[in-house]
Write an enzyme that holds these catalytic residues in place. Structure first.
Site, PDB file in Angstrom:
ATOM      1  N   MET A 341      -4.983  -4.349  -5.333  1.00  0.00           N
ATOM      2  CA  MET A 341      -6.037  -3.760  -4.801  1.00  0.00           C
ATOM      3  C   MET A 341      -7.389  -3.622  -5.297  1.00  0.00           C
ATOM      4  SD  MET A 341      -4.507  -3.328  -1.662  1.00  0.00           S
ATOM      5  CE  MET A 341      -5.830  -3.229  -0.987  1.00  0.00           C
ATOM      6  N   ASP A 360      -8.474  -0.410 -16.212  1.00  0.00           N
ATOM      7  CA  ASP A 360      -6.660   0.232 -16.023  1.00  0.00           C
ATOM      8  C   ASP A 360      -6.565   0.277 -17.279  1.00  0.00           C
ATOM      9  OD1 ASP A 360      -4.030  -1.313 -15.876  1.00  0.00           O
ATOM     10  OD2 ASP A 360      -4.933  -2.136 -13.899  1.00  0.00           O
ATOM     11  N   VAL A 417      -4.133   3.155  -8.098  1.00  0.00           N
ATOM     12  CA  VAL A 417      -3.613   3.246  -9.143  1.00  0.00           C
ATOM     13  C   VAL A 417      -1.829   2.621  -8.977  1.00  0.00           C
ATOM     14  CG1 VAL A 417      -4.938   3.963 -11.521  1.00  0.00           C
ATOM     15  CG2 VAL A 417      -3.453   5.837 -10.028  1.00  0.00           C
ATOM     16  N   GLU A 419       0.344   4.189  -6.580  1.00  0.00           N
ATOM     17  CA  GLU A 419       0.924   5.521  -5.334  1.00  0.00           C
ATOM     18  C   GLU A 419       2.245   6.435  -5.711  1.00  0.00           C
ATOM     19  OE1 GLU A 419      -0.617   5.462  -3.272  1.00  0.00           O
ATOM     20  OE2 GLU A 419       0.143   5.293  -1.348  1.00  0.00           O
ATOM     21  N   LYS A 424      -1.819   9.606  -9.844  1.00  0.00           N
ATOM     22  CA  LYS A 424      -3.522   9.620  -9.206  1.00  0.00           C
ATOM     23  C   LYS A 424      -4.187  11.072  -9.312  1.00  0.00           C
ATOM     24  CE  LYS A 424      -2.483   7.081  -5.096  1.00  0.00           C
ATOM     25  NZ  LYS A 424      -3.304   5.789  -5.142  1.00  0.00           N
ATOM     26  N   SER A 446      -2.213   4.651   0.724  1.00  0.00           N
ATOM     27  CA  SER A 446      -1.674   4.393   1.193  1.00  0.00           C
ATOM     28  C   SER A 446      -0.894   5.034   2.668  1.00  0.00           C
ATOM     29  CB  SER A 446      -1.149   3.070   1.493  1.00  0.00           C
ATOM     30  OG  SER A 446      -0.284   2.104   0.939  1.00  0.00           O
ATOM     31  N   HIS A 467      -8.994   3.885   2.634  1.00  0.00           N
ATOM     32  CA  HIS A 467      -7.666   3.018   2.424  1.00  0.00           C
ATOM     33  C   HIS A 467      -8.939   1.309   2.920  1.00  0.00           C
ATOM     34  CE1 HIS A 467      -3.471   2.125   5.247  1.00  0.00           C
ATOM     35  NE2 HIS A 467      -3.913   1.359   3.618  1.00  0.00           N
TER      36      HIS A 467
HETATM   37  P1  NAD Z   1      -0.184  -2.323  -8.307  1.00  0.00           P
HETATM   38  O1  NAD Z   1       0.956  -1.808  -8.492  1.00  0.00           O
HETATM   39  O2  NAD Z   1      -0.572  -4.107  -8.271  1.00  0.00           O
HETATM   40  O3  NAD Z   1      -1.682  -1.715  -9.259  1.00  0.00           O
HETATM   41  C1  NAD Z   1      -1.823  -1.099  -9.613  1.00  0.00           C
HETATM   42  C2  NAD Z   1      -2.218  -0.624 -11.061  1.00  0.00           C
HETATM   43  O4  NAD Z   1      -2.378   0.647 -10.948  1.00  0.00           O
HETATM   44  C3  NAD Z   1      -2.055  -1.665 -12.643  1.00  0.00           C
HETATM   45  O5  NAD Z   1      -2.756  -2.522 -12.304  1.00  0.00           O
HETATM   46  C4  NAD Z   1      -1.975  -0.727 -13.283  1.00  0.00           C
HETATM   47  O6  NAD Z   1      -1.915  -0.873 -14.276  1.00  0.00           O
HETATM   48  C5  NAD Z   1      -2.779   0.621 -12.800  1.00  0.00           C
HETATM   49  N1  NAD Z   1      -1.940   1.515 -13.696  1.00  0.00           N
HETATM   50  C6  NAD Z   1      -1.035   2.338 -13.594  1.00  0.00           C
HETATM   51  N2  NAD Z   1      -1.448   3.306 -13.647  1.00  0.00           N
HETATM   52  C7  NAD Z   1      -3.022   3.512 -14.092  1.00  0.00           C
HETATM   53  C8  NAD Z   1      -3.674   4.508 -15.553  1.00  0.00           C
HETATM   54  N3  NAD Z   1      -3.041   5.538 -16.096  1.00  0.00           N
HETATM   55  N4  NAD Z   1      -5.081   4.335 -15.666  1.00  0.00           N
HETATM   56  C9  NAD Z   1      -5.402   2.846 -14.808  1.00  0.00           C
HETATM   57  N5  NAD Z   1      -5.024   2.417 -14.361  1.00  0.00           N
HETATM   58  C10 NAD Z   1      -3.403   2.136 -14.308  1.00  0.00           C
HETATM   59  O7  NAD Z   1      -0.604  -1.725  -6.910  1.00  0.00           O
HETATM   60  P2  NAD Z   1      -1.549  -1.775  -5.735  1.00  0.00           P
HETATM   61  O8  NAD Z   1      -0.761  -3.041  -4.704  1.00  0.00           O
HETATM   62  O9  NAD Z   1      -2.980  -2.358  -6.251  1.00  0.00           O
HETATM   63  O10 NAD Z   1      -1.875  -0.207  -4.981  1.00  0.00           O
HETATM   64  C11 NAD Z   1      -2.687   0.870  -5.490  1.00  0.00           C
HETATM   65  C12 NAD Z   1      -2.705   1.637  -4.950  1.00  0.00           C
HETATM   66  O11 NAD Z   1      -3.690   1.496  -3.793  1.00  0.00           O
HETATM   67  C13 NAD Z   1      -2.181   2.268  -4.633  1.00  0.00           C
HETATM   68  O12 NAD Z   1      -1.740   3.377  -3.744  1.00  0.00           O
HETATM   69  C14 NAD Z   1      -1.071   1.814  -3.049  1.00  0.00           C
HETATM   70  O13 NAD Z   1      -0.738   2.827  -1.884  1.00  0.00           O
HETATM   71  C15 NAD Z   1      -2.113   1.398  -2.199  1.00  0.00           C
HETATM   72  N6  NAD Z   1      -2.927   0.303  -1.262  1.00  0.00           N
HETATM   73  C16 NAD Z   1      -1.524  -0.688  -1.638  1.00  0.00           C
HETATM   74  C17 NAD Z   1      -2.042  -1.910  -0.434  1.00  0.00           C
HETATM   75  C18 NAD Z   1      -0.755  -3.062  -0.269  1.00  0.00           C
HETATM   76  O14 NAD Z   1      -0.962  -3.957   0.497  1.00  0.00           O
HETATM   77  N7  NAD Z   1      -0.404  -2.817  -1.397  1.00  0.00           N
HETATM   78  C19 NAD Z   1      -1.718  -1.200   0.609  1.00  0.00           C
HETATM   79  C20 NAD Z   1      -3.150  -0.529   0.829  1.00  0.00           C
HETATM   80  C21 NAD Z   1      -3.397   0.442  -0.086  1.00  0.00           C
END
Ligand code: NAD
Length: 745
Positions: A341, A360, A417, A419, A424, A446, A467
């Site tokens: 995302m 990151d 980051v 979920e 968070k 989400s 979102h």
């Molecule tokens: P992801 O696992 O692809 O990415 C998460 C990223 O966060 C990773 O690159 C990780 O290295 C990074 N991270 C972890 N700890 C960290 C820290 N301390 N500092 C900085 N970066 C850090 O996850 P995603 O699918 O991109 O989801 C991220 C958020 O978006 C979640 O809250 C999820 O619920 C939400 N979301 C996801 C979707 C989806 O379809 N995947 C849709 C809407 C919302």
């Protein structure tokens, strides 16, 4: 002549020049006043012997005319004089025909007034705008305006061109070329218009009027081709010529395959063209008006115009933004978390020209996130949609880092980051340590309630949910979630942000699953409930698509992940005090996920088998061995019943969101349901589905019947019963900004 929307003069050669220029608007639309002016101009040109011809052009730099005034059309009611209720059916029909035929009649009078009419097109001419131009005998279009667009887009919002478009375009360029343009509502540029013969001449925009005048002088006796003796339809008449006939037949079949009969406008367009082009144009125009009235009166047209045009336009301009806060210009935005995302969010920000810091846990991880933008940029360059220079400039706007010092000075942080509430909370603190006091912190969570996440913030009034949907660069919607303490100013800034990245915001209040995930989930849940009942999977999928949903419920479940569905199912059952693993559905899901490893598309196997490209190849045949198939045929009454189960179930959840205050503006509900999860667009979205397609009392009755048969998941909230009793609709009870304004007062 007393004109409001046109200026009118006559030059020394007797050539009249009518310049279309609706006062106080940046773009001309065919308002009631404009139509009245066109009638007056037509009468003047026809009756004034001093006039030798007419040039029509626009006084707006934006173009000629964007079409009918849909806002006015949406509000128009009543016919003047006797009220509609006092009229007999015949009187009412005659009045409606007269009203619907007014512009068609006038344009035909203009076309046959015996004097040449030429139209100068310096910018866009869409819908009614193009139809006015088609009623002229000659069209000159500017060849130096890259933004110029022509087309008949009515079908996209549930209407059909009702001012001659379905009759003149096929007579001008043939049924084969015209039909797809009208059915799909696609626009085309000046070059293509010229090649097809929709415009007769191209010229620099400064010369278009002079070219029109020159043509008028050279053609004092001009007539439309179809008024010439011996006129033949280009490509032949639809019922005789093999090509044209084939297109009409194929279009019928393709339409049924693509729309399942859900879109009355397209069906009526086919009838207009098929029937209308076999008779003289005067009869054809009357046929068109009859189909136009039929289409316009359908609830689908009302719903689609309101949602897909009016509400979409309003929300895309910040229609749900609290007033009184200056517009925010974003000089720097940090995105924390460069995964799926975060990477997409960084790309859309840079594409909108906003300097972006992508954070990151390591610089390397952040770079991987930036690679996503690199790939998208390369793709755009290779397809000729961007240049190396523009691509480089976009990438230069994204700085990658693992150091929070780089976040300093950001106007906004978007956190994406994992979920995990503890993670968070940690990120919130680290970011706030370097942010200024007025910076906004937005979480892309989400599922986690915003009010809870905001507890980690020193400034919960600046904390908000932003979102996004995946893939970020393609999904047009952003759901903004206000927590208990989120301030109006933070909401205003967040809406400015969504508009800056050229997406459409809806605003909702905090709730588990917010609005979109919560309501969308009911579609897949209903599909699984049908499966557990023994309805054949292919029937579930076909009916889902036929109801207007973009995918079958089982296919959607596969793309979300069956492991996620199992987890959510267990959580929800636990919250409701039910033992999920002891019911049929729970057992089947556990069997699929835990015994068979069929977790969905990501594993290449779920309810479907998937090919190497990740596309579903077939429903998994062994699914039928696990479920006891009791329904393996789907006659029309069952199809209707299952369609209602799918759509009513989602709408009941939406009604509950209104009752709980999660949604406070009917437009947010409609646009959110269409853009987030593709709720049957012909209904205008979930709220309009209840308001217009059913009517609230009828919807309540249907939901009650379903609740009786299937249980509380169809139980309507008291709000709906009250609305039914009071004759209210969602749009009257939850008008634009109404409830928010009331709550703030
Ligand atoms: P992801 O696992 O692809 O990415 C998460 C990223 O966060 C990773 O690159 C990780 O290295 C990074 N991270 C972890 N700890 C960290 C820290 N301390 N500092 C900085 N970066 C850090 O996850 P995603 O699918 O991109 O989801 C991220 C958020 O978006 C979640 O809250 C999820 O619920 C939400 N979301 C996801 C979707 C989806 O379809 N995947 C849709 C809407 C919302």
């Amino acid at each position: 002549m007393n004109l409001e929307t046109f200026s009118f003069d006559i030059d020394g050669d007797g050539i009249a020049h009518a310049i279309f220029d609706v006062p106080g608007r940046s773009m001309n639309t065919l308002t009631g006043k404009a139509v009245a002016d066109i009638i007056a101009i037509t009468n003047e040109v026809a009756s004034n012997d001093a006039i030798t011809g007419l040039v029509i052009s626009s006084g707006k730099p934006s173009g000629f005319c964007a079409g009918a005034d849909l806002g006015e059309m949406n509000e128009s009611a009543g016919g003047g004089g006797k009220s509609e209720a006092e009229m007999s059916e015949a009187e009412l029909k005659a009045m409606q025909f007269e009203r619907g035929f007014a512009l068609n009649k006038t344009l035909r009078e203009l076309e046959t007034c015996g004097k040449p009419v030429a139209v100068a097109l310096d910018g866009l001419a869409l819908g009614g705008g193009l139809e006015v131009a088609l009623a002229g005998h000659y069209r000159v279009a500017a060849n130096d305006n890259p933004k110029i667009q022509f087309g008949l887009p009515e079908a996209k919002i549930g209407l059909l061109p009702g001012a001659g478009g379905t009759q003149r375009l096929p007579r001008l360029i043939g049924v084969q070329e015209a039909l797809p343009l009208i059915l799909q509502g696609k626009s085309f540029n000046a070059d293509k218009a010229h090649k097809m013969g929709v415009v007769n001449e191209l010229a620099p925009s400064t010369d278009t009027v002079a070219k029109c005048k020159a043509w008028i002088k050279a053609n004092p006796d001009a007539k439309a081709p179809w008024d010439e003796k011996g006129f033949k339809m280009p490509g032949g008449v639809v019922h005789r010529a093999p090509g044209a006939g084939q297109v009409a037949t194929m279009s019928n079949a393709m339409l049924a395959a693509n729309t399942y009969g859900n879109y009355p406008a397209q069906k009526n367009i086919l009838s207009c063209v098929y029937e209308g082009t076999q008779v003289p144009i005067d009869a054809g125009l009357r046929i068109e008006t009859r189909y136009f009235i039929n289409t316009q009166q359908r609830p689908e047209a009302k719903a689609m115009i309101r949602s897909l045009f009016l509400s979409m336009q309003e929300l895309s301009k910040g229609g749900n933004r609290p007033a009184g806060y200056p517009k925010t210009e974003f000089k720097k935005i940090a995105v924390i978390g460069a995964g799926l995302m975060g990477a997409g969010i960084a790309y859309v920000q840079a594409k909108a020209g906003i300097p972006t810091v992508l954070v990151d846990i390591s610089k390397e991880n952040a770079e991987k996130g930036k690679d996503y933008s690199r790939r998208l940029v390369e793709k755009d360059i290779s397809r000729g949609k961007s240049t190396q220079e523009k691509g480089d400039a976009l990438l230069d706007l994204i700085t990658t880092t693992d150091n929070y010092d780089d976040v300093k000075g950001a106007d906004l942080v978007v956190e994406a980051v994992f979920e995990n509430p503890e993670l968070k909370a940690k990120i919130t603190k680290m970011a706030e340590d370097v942010l200024s006091a007025d910076a906004v912190f937005g979480s892309n969570t989400s599922t986690l309630p915003i009010t809870g996440l905001a507890e980690a913030s020193q400034r919960p009034e600046n904390f908000i949910g932003i979102h996004f949907f995946s893939p970020v660069e393609r999904m047009g919607l952003v759901e903004i979630i206000t927590g208990e303490k989120t301030s109006e100013e933070t909401l205003a800034k967040s809406i400015d942000y969504v508009l800056a990245i050229r997406k459409t915001p809806i605003v909702v209040n905090d709730s588990r699953g917010f609005y979109t995930s919560r309501c969308f989930g009911t579609y897949t849940q209903e599909g699984m409930a049908m499966l557990a009942e023994g309805i054949k999977p292919a029937i579930i999928e076909n009916v889902g698509r036929q109801s207007g949903m973009p995918m079958g419920a089982l296919e959607v479940s596969d793309s979300v992940g069956l492991d996620t569905a199992l987890k959510v199912g267990r959580q929800m059952a636990q919250a409701a005090g039910i033992d999920y693993d002891s019911n049929e559905l729970g057992q089947m899901m556990a069997w699929l996920v835990e015994d068979q490893g069929r977790v969905g598309r990501k594993a290449g196997k779920g309810f479907y088998d998937y090919n190497e490209k990740g596309k579903p190849s077939r429903l998994w045949p062994d699914l039928n061995t696990r479920i006891d198939v009791t329904v393996d045929e789907c006659p029309p009454e069952l199809k209707k019943h299952l369609t209602n189960r799918f759509l009513v179930r989602q709408a009941v959840e939406v009604a509950r969101c209104f009752e709980e205050g999660v949604i406070t503006d009917a437009r947010d509900a409609d646009i959110g349901s269409i853009l987030a999860w593709g709720f049957a667009p012909y209904t205008g979205g979930c709220a309009s589905y209840m308001d217009l397609i059913w009517g609230i009392p009828e919807f309540v009755a249907e939901a009650d019947a379903l609740a009786e048969k299937y249980g509380d998941r169809f139980k309507v909230p008291q709000l709906l019963r009250d609305m039914a009793a009071n004759g209210e609709t969602f749009y009257s009870r939850f008008p634009p900004g109404g409830v928010k304004a009331k709550a703030a007062a």
